[in-house]
Design an enzyme around this catalytic site. Sequence first.
Site, PDB file in Angstrom:
ATOM      1  N   ASN A  31       0.863  -1.182   0.000  1.00  0.00           N
ATOM      2  CA  ASN A  31       0.000   0.000   0.000  1.00  0.00           C
ATOM      3  C   ASN A  31       0.900   1.233   0.000  1.00  0.00           C
ATOM      4  OD1 ASN A  31       0.441   1.059   2.788  1.00  0.00           O
ATOM      5  ND2 ASN A  31      -0.535  -0.864   3.413  1.00  0.00           N
ATOM      6  N   ASN A  82      -8.414  -7.328  10.066  1.00  0.00           N
ATOM      7  CA  ASN A  82      -8.534  -7.994   8.765  1.00  0.00           C
ATOM      8  C   ASN A  82      -8.833  -9.481   8.859  1.00  0.00           C
ATOM      9  OD1 ASN A  82      -5.715  -5.993   7.925  1.00  0.00           O
ATOM     10  ND2 ASN A  82      -7.822  -5.506   7.459  1.00  0.00           N
ATOM     11  N   ARG A 101       0.069 -11.841   2.474  1.00  0.00           N
ATOM     12  CA  ARG A 101      -0.771 -11.988   3.669  1.00  0.00           C
ATOM     13  C   ARG A 101      -1.672 -13.226   3.637  1.00  0.00           C
ATOM     14  NH1 ARG A 101      -3.462  -6.781   6.253  1.00  0.00           N
ATOM     15  NH2 ARG A 101      -3.443  -8.297   7.971  1.00  0.00           N
ATOM     16  N   HIS A 183      -8.738   0.290   2.633  1.00  0.00           N
ATOM     17  CA  HIS A 183      -9.759  -0.427   3.395  1.00  0.00           C
ATOM     18  C   HIS A 183     -10.799   0.570   3.864  1.00  0.00           C
ATOM     19  CE1 HIS A 183      -6.878  -3.929   4.637  1.00  0.00           C
ATOM     20  NE2 HIS A 183      -7.664  -4.309   3.649  1.00  0.00           N
ATOM     21  N   ASP A 185     -12.169   0.787   6.696  1.00  0.00           N
ATOM     22  CA  ASP A 185     -11.979   1.263   8.069  1.00  0.00           C
ATOM     23  C   ASP A 185     -10.909   2.342   8.177  1.00  0.00           C
ATOM     24  OD1 ASP A 185      -9.603  -0.187   7.926  1.00  0.00           O
ATOM     25  OD2 ASP A 185     -10.022  -1.440   9.663  1.00  0.00           O
ATOM     26  N   CYS A 276      -7.202  -0.809  13.037  1.00  0.00           N
ATOM     27  CA  CYS A 276      -6.619  -1.943  12.310  1.00  0.00           C
ATOM     28  C   CYS A 276      -6.061  -3.000  13.256  1.00  0.00           C
ATOM     29  CB  CYS A 276      -5.507  -1.454  11.378  1.00  0.00           C
ATOM     30  SG  CYS A 276      -6.081  -0.627   9.891  1.00  0.00           S
TER      31      CYS A 276
END
Length: 283
Positions: A31, A82, A101, A183, A185, A276
């Site tokens: 990211n 997540n 991930r 994301h 959030d 997160c």
Amino acid sequence: MAAATATNAAKTAKKILMVRPTYFDVKYSINPWMDPRNPVNVDKAHDQWATLKKTIEAAGAVVEVMEPNGADQYPDMVFSANAAVLRNNKAYLANFFYPERKGEQFFYNKWFKENGYETYLSHEIAFEGAGDALWAGKNQSKLFCGVGPRTDVRALYEIADKLRSDEPFKIFGLRLVDPRFYHIDTCLCPLNADIALWYKYAFDHVAQFNLRNEIDLIPVSEKDASRFACNAVVVDQTVILNEGAEETARNLERVGYKPVFVQMSEFIKSGGSAKCCTLALNE
């Protein structure tokens, strides 16, 4: 500013899952915030995580800690948001977009099963848990899902099917368009059933329209959004957020919430902040 206030608060999270940052680091870039040339201060990160945990507990929540045993290849597993989206005793697990991930799913699946959850997952459809799925509305009647950067819109049909119960809910796919806010959030934070913080420019115009029709919204400036003001942990009337978002703090106070600042600088190097690092196990 939205008219709703903290007096409308629905039942809030009392039990929260955090993953100890044993292996947390920035070893790759998936990211815009991540740069392995900007190393994490590991000791500082551990202190920040411990302070966040204590702050959440001081606000009245119980924190359950998952130990990342065997997960030394997954430095981002500290971001427990997540892991999955939850409803009652069901967990629809993440299938991470990036290969770095994907292996986290095994560890989360094991933890949820050992703790009494029915688990569901897909190996084909990308979905990134409560990072891209936020409950709102009375009795969790609305689920706001970010789609585009990390979550495939097809996941919404799977979630609606696997998490269905006697209490129906409506699921909303909201397209994210700013790569910094990959994301949901990171750009939307429901405070209670009726009101949320948001950074509107993270969403496309259709998503902006749909959100305005479903929940009262408190705008967050780009300056505060870039400090991850929307990536906050809400426990009753306390909102725990990264330091520096002073304008957002004042707006929270105006609607009856108590903002509490914590330092999350080391986690922001990986593109995450307070929310997160948490997953509400009951809301």
